[in-house]
Every structure is written in structure tokens, then in C-alpha cells.
Design a protein around this motif. Structure first.
Motif, PDB file in Angstrom:
ATOM      1  N   ALA A 428       1.339  -1.268   0.019  1.00  0.00           N
ATOM      2  CA  ALA A 428      -0.491  -0.134   0.105  1.00  0.00           C
ATOM      3  C   ALA A 428       1.165   1.368  -0.318  1.00  0.00           C
ATOM      4  CB  ALA A 428      -0.903   0.262   1.338  1.00  0.00           C
ATOM      5  N   GLY A 429       2.279   1.395  -0.050  1.00  0.00           N
ATOM      6  CA  GLY A 429       2.792   2.040   0.319  1.00  0.00           C
ATOM      7  C   GLY A 429       3.654   2.474   1.488  1.00  0.00           C
ATOM      8  N   LYS A 430       4.509   3.583   1.747  1.00  0.00           N
ATOM      9  CA  LYS A 430       5.216   3.545   2.768  1.00  0.00           C
ATOM     10  C   LYS A 430       4.455   4.717   3.884  1.00  0.00           C
ATOM     11  CE  LYS A 430       9.873   3.658  -0.019  1.00  0.00           C
ATOM     12  NZ  LYS A 430      11.306   4.413   0.630  1.00  0.00           N
ATOM     13  N   GLY A 431       3.285   4.985   3.555  1.00  0.00           N
ATOM     14  CA  GLY A 431       2.570   5.810   4.735  1.00  0.00           C
ATOM     15  C   GLY A 431       4.318   6.746   5.610  1.00  0.00           C
ATOM     16  N   THR A 432       2.883   7.645   6.533  1.00  0.00           N
ATOM     17  CA  THR A 432       3.954   8.603   7.078  1.00  0.00           C
ATOM     18  C   THR A 432       4.967   8.013   8.638  1.00  0.00           C
ATOM     19  OG1 THR A 432       2.407   9.764   7.773  1.00  0.00           O
ATOM     20  CG2 THR A 432       3.874  10.466   6.057  1.00  0.00           C
ATOM     21  N   SER A 433       5.032   8.672   8.749  1.00  0.00           N
ATOM     22  CA  SER A 433       5.191   8.065  11.038  1.00  0.00           C
ATOM     23  C   SER A 433       3.920   8.131  11.769  1.00  0.00           C
ATOM     24  CB  SER A 433       5.974   8.624  11.098  1.00  0.00           C
ATOM     25  OG  SER A 433       5.880  10.318  11.555  1.00  0.00           O
ATOM     26  N   ASP A 434       3.092   9.079  10.843  1.00  0.00           N
ATOM     27  CA  ASP A 434       1.862   9.558  11.454  1.00  0.00           C
ATOM     28  C   ASP A 434       0.454   8.940  10.696  1.00  0.00           C
ATOM     29  OD1 ASP A 434       2.858   9.989  13.818  1.00  0.00           O
ATOM     30  OD2 ASP A 434       2.302  12.786  13.207  1.00  0.00           O
ATOM     31  N   LEU A 435       0.715   8.713   9.844  1.00  0.00           N
ATOM     32  CA  LEU A 435      -0.610   7.920   9.052  1.00  0.00           C
ATOM     33  C   LEU A 435       0.281   6.440   8.157  1.00  0.00           C
ATOM     34  CD1 LEU A 435      -3.282   8.051   6.879  1.00  0.00           C
ATOM     35  CD2 LEU A 435      -2.169   8.972   5.233  1.00  0.00           C
ATOM     36  N   HIS A 436      -0.010   5.345   9.008  1.00  0.00           N
ATOM     37  CA  HIS A 436       0.091   4.031   8.339  1.00  0.00           C
ATOM     38  C   HIS A 436      -0.426   3.577   7.233  1.00  0.00           C
ATOM     39  CE1 HIS A 436       2.464   3.224  12.360  1.00  0.00           C
ATOM     40  NE2 HIS A 436       2.982   4.560  11.796  1.00  0.00           N
TER      41      HIS A 436
END
Length: 533
Positions: A428-436
């Protein structure tokens, strides 16, 4: 000719032009830095794009991936972790007596069945010293060398429950002195063989089995004094040879060692006073390879853990990436062991919960839903085939309340996962530290995709770009910490103990805003994913 100390007009103009260019470059650099920062923080409008049609297949999990433990002590009755009272441990005794779990309870049956198909692991530390008494000849009094008694009637009830809820049985065997000869060698004929034969006579089977529960902690297995890793490997090999002949269809799991988040893993070995074997000492290339390499995982120890030092994480860490990411090292470590002793074998997590020793007071609240769901998704994405939550209905980390069997927030999280997340795992992609971001093929819908977007920020929204029409199910805390709601409606059973109906929020293509502290199932049923056909 101009004096060398004076600047010509053209030179002055060139200097000015260079300065302007430098300022422009600096401004551009600042803009780029800000844009990168915004992207990393997930604050840019629609920076995270979820495109289900282009997601690649990265692995698969068992159809029984999401499973659960029913502790042996729940089946037999006995002293288990004392529930917290008003969020605090009551008294100095960590345990209290619990009667045997009523496995005929209609609510318990209905709620467990809603999570099926699953595995039901009947094991735990108490199983290491449980005596099987098919005729109840001991009248509940444990013989020498054992601590508790499992009657034939109790085991029959467990087998019948597993059939009703479509939960294949996983277990482990007694390893206490009563299951050994005078030389301390484990003997299958003393307990394991009659228990297995009784199960087979019921027309049932053990789907999978570990030799012992958490064999790395020697005292918990009640092994003889001076027990060594060589002794354990001898006993494991005896177990493997016997079970592979007595029940060829049973998957042999091992070693079933507990992995703890640091620094608890280190402290358990060096400061707890317990004898703890290294995982590499439990299983080498010289022993028979298991069918699946299993382990337990707890990020920390709860307030009850006693002599195992408790240095872990509090409620304020529940949404932190550090806390959520602790399981990654445990998976990598066990994967490394697997590559050495059983290359290609699947990984199973056969026990896990909020923290060891029954969980902390907030384990029964919505606070723990982020850990539970993120841990499920991380495990699937990293190649774990089966994930068994501890427990179904005992102590504070149970999916259901101990006495009423009322669903806790983690039950609703498990139920939602079971509705949408199929066996094929996507990137699904990497996302971010706050959005998994995680994704699976949509359960029972060829070509469909379910994206799980977890917004860990308790104060701010996040945005994603959805390229196609979708259905949205937003899981958030209810009106109280022990409630959960989907799309603003509190989840609850009907008076007849039926599960609620889920109503989706339709989502049009474009930017989608995710609420603070929310778990979002974005369902694309359109059938456009080639990986999910």
C-alpha cells in the motif's frame, strides 16, 4: 582605464544579478525543504495516493490468520490474572481463582464464530503442568508432578466449542515432572499419548502443536534442576518423532519462545532471576525441522509482572511509532532463526497481547486498538501466516469481558478486520510516521481491495487521494473508553446477541480526509486489481 579599486557599471550589474539569483535559489531551496517536510509529515493536501489497481502482491496469510488463545486454565478452572479494579491492581496477589469457562454460552459461541475460520490455541503456562484425567478419577486433585487437572468432560466441551465456531485446535503438552521419567526425560506415553488418543476418539484432531509453552524460560516449564539446552533439544526431538507418527496431519510448531520488546527482553534474562535459554539454543539444524516456526510477542510487561522488571510503555505511548514498531525486530529475529533451521517454513505468532501478565488497565479500552490492528497488519506484511491474540475472554487483554462476554473495542477491531481483509497482502506504500497504510485483497470479492489507513495523530486530520469510488468505515473511540464506533455509530450487540449491521459512507474519487486518532477501512469493491483476481 579604471582604477582597480573601482567597479565598472557592468561589473556592478553582474554582482547584483548574481545576488538576486542566489536569493532566488535560496528561496526555492526553502520551498523545497518545506514541501519535503510536509510530505514526510503527511500534511500536504492529498500527498498520499492510494491506487488499488496498481498495488503489487507481497505475500499471503492463512485463512485462519486472525486467531486467539483460550488459556488451558480457562478450560480447567484455576488461578489466573486478577482483573484490575477501577484501573488499579487490587492487593498484592496477582492471581484469583476463576471457574471453568462456560463454553456452551450462546454469546461466547456467537462472537467466536463471527471470527471464524480461526485457530483456537488451548495452551499457556498452566498447560505445562496440567494432568489429563479422562474419567475424572482424581476428582480434580492434581497428582504429584502436576498442578491442575483437565477432565475428559472439559476437553470434550472444548472440542465441541471449536467445531461450533470453526476454530481448529492448537495446543502444547505437559512438561512438568509428572510427564518425565526418573531421569528427567520427557515421556509421551505418560500424558501426551492418552490425551491425543482421547481427542482422536472424539473424531477430532490437533491441527498444530508446540512441545511446551515458552520453553526458553526453564522455570515455567517445570523442567528438572540443571536442565540444559541439550536436554531440551533431546526432549523436543522425542516429541517431534512421536507426534509426526501418531498424528501425521498435525503441524509441528516450534520453538514457541517469547520475544519481548527491549529493554524487557534483556532484563528478563539478566535481572529477573529466571533461567532463560537463547532462542538459538532451543533449535538448531541438527534437530527435526518444525512445520512452522512459532514465537510469542509482548512489547512490554504489565503492572502485574512482578519479578520480571517492568520497564515498558504507558498509555501515552499507545499511538507512538516506536511502540507500534517493536514487533518488527521480533519478526526479523524469528525469521532469521527460521532461515537457519527450517528454510521456507511459515512464521506463526502463537501468542500476543498488549503486555505480558494479563495486560495493563488500558488493554481493555479503545487505546489498545491501534496496537492490535497495526500489529495485525505489520505481521501480515512481514510474512507472518498466523496471528493468535491472547486471549478470547480472560483478563484485561481479552477480546471479550471476562464475565459478561461483552465485546471490548479490540473485539470490534478484530471483527472489522475479518470483514474486509483477505488472505492476499498488497503493497500500500510507505505512508508516514503518523499515517500507516496497509492493504489486502478484499475478502470474498475477486478484484476488490481493502486499504487500512491508520491516522495516529490524536489532534490533526490526514488526507489521502482515492482514485476511484470507495466505501469508508471509520473506527474511532465511542462515548466512553470501553466503546468503539464505526462512522459515528456505537457498536453493540442486539438484544438477541446478533452482531450489528455495518453501513458504509460512500466516497467519491478525490481527496479523502481521515479523522484524528482513527482507523479507516477504505474498501474498493470495483474489481480493478489484477493482483486480487
Amino acid at each position: 582605464m579604471l582604477n582597480d579599486n573601482k567597479m565598472s557599471g557592468s561589473g556592478h550589474k553582474g554582482w547584483a544579478t548574481g545576488k538576486i539569483l542566489a536569493l532566488q535559489l535560496m528561496a526555492l531551496l526553502v520551498v523545497l525543504v518545506v514541501l519535503v517536510w510536509l510530505a514526510l509529515r503527511g500534511l500536504g493536501s492529498g500527498r498520499e495516493v492510494i491506487d488499488p489497481a496498481s498495488m503489487k502482491l507481497v505475500g499471503t496469510v492463512s485463512d485462519r490468520f486472525l486467531s486467539y488463545n483460550v488459556e488451558m486454565v480457562e478450560v480447567t478452572g484455576g488461578r489466573f490474572w486478577r482483573p484490575y479494579k477501577d484501573g488499579k491492581q487490587e492487593g498484592d496477589d496477582r492471581y484469583e481463582y476463576r471457574p471453568p469457562l462456560d463454553l456452551s454460552d450462546p454469546r461466547l459461541t456467537a462472537l467466536a464464530a463471527a471470527l471464524g475460520p480461526a485457530y483456537m490455541r488451548v495452551s499457556g503456562t498452566w498447560a505445562n503442568a496440567t494432568y489429563f484425567d479422562p474419567d475424572n478419577s482424581t476428582r480434580g486433585k492434581a497428582p504429584e508432578g502436576f498442578d491442575s487437572v483437565l477432565t475428559g468432560e472439559q476437553w470434550r466441551a472444548a472440542v465441541e466449542f471449536s467445531r461450533r465456531v470453526d476454530a481448529a485446535i492448537v495446543t502444547s503438552f505437559a512438561t512438568s515432572p509428572g510427564a518425565r521419567d526418573d531421569n528427567g526425560v520427557w515421556q509421551w506415553s505418560l500424558q501426551a499419548e492418552p490425551w491425543l488418543a482421547y481427542t482422536q476418539n472424539l473424531g477430532a484432531e490437533i491441527a498444530a502443536a508446540e512441545f511446551a509453552n515458552e520453553p526458553e524460560t526453564v522455570e515455567l516449564t517445570q523442567a528438572p534442576a540443571g536442565y540444559t539446552p541439550e536436554d531440551y533439544r533431546r526432549d523436543y526431538s522425542r516429541f517431534h518423532d512421536w507426534l509426526s507418527k501418531a498424528s501425521p496431519s498435525t503441524l509441528i510448531l516450534g520453538p514457541g519462545a517469547a520475544e519481548l520488546g527491549q529493554p524487557n527482553q534483556f532484563l528478563r534474562k539478566w535481572a529477573s532471576g529466571l533461567t532463560v535459554f537463547e532462542r538459538e539454543d532451543l533449535m538448531t539444524r541438527n534437530e527435526p525441522a518444525p512445520d512452522a516456526v512459532s514465537f510469542h510477542f509482548y512489547g512490554g510487561g504489565s503492572e502485574r509482572c512482578g519479578k520480571i522488571p517492568v520497564i515498558g510503555f504507558g498509555k501515552e505511548d499507545a499511538l507512538s511509532s516506536r511502540w507500534l514498531g517493536l514487533i518488527d525486530k521480533a519478526i526479523a529475529t524469528t525469521g532469521g532463526l527460521r532461515d537457519q533451521v527450517a528454510p521456507g517454513a511459515p512464521l506463526w505468532i502463537t501468542e500476543t497481547g498488549e503486555t505480558a501478565c494479563g495486560g495493563n488497565p488500558w488493554a481493555s479500552t479503545f487505546t489498545d486498538v491501534f496496537r492490535f490492528t497495526d500489529q495485525l497488519a505489520r505481521s501480515a506484511r512481514q510474512g507472518v501466516q498466523v496471528y493468535m491474540h491472547n486471549t478470547l475472554a480472560a483478563s484485561d487483554y481479552g477480546l471479550l469481558d471476562d464475565t459478561t462476554h461483552r465485546p471490548r473495542p479490540n473485539y470490534w477491531a478484530a471483527w472489522l478486520w475479518r470483514q474486509f481483509m483477505g488472505t492476499k497482502v498488497l503493497d500500500a506504500g510507505k505512508g508516514t510516521s503518523d499515517l500507516h497504510l496497509y492493504a489486502h485483497c478484499l475478502r470474498d470479492q475477486p478484484g476488490g481491495v481493502a486499504v487500512l489507513a491508520i491516522n495516529l495523530d490524536p489532534d490533526n486530520t490526514r488526507t489521502v487521494q482515492a482514485p476511484a469510488a470507495a466505501q469508508l468505515y471509520v473506527l474511532t473511540e465511542g462515548n466512553t473508553p470501553d466503546e468503539a464506533m464505526v462512522n459515528g455509530t456505537v457498536l453493540a450487540l442486539t438484544p438477541d446477541n446478533d452482531l450489528p449491521l455495518l453501513e458504509a459512507v460512500p466516497v467519491e474519487p478525490g481527496e479523502l480526509t481521515l479523522s484524528p486518532a482513527s482507523l479507516n477501512y477504505i474498501v474498493f469493491p470495483g474489481g480493478d486489481s489484477a493482483a486480487c483476481q
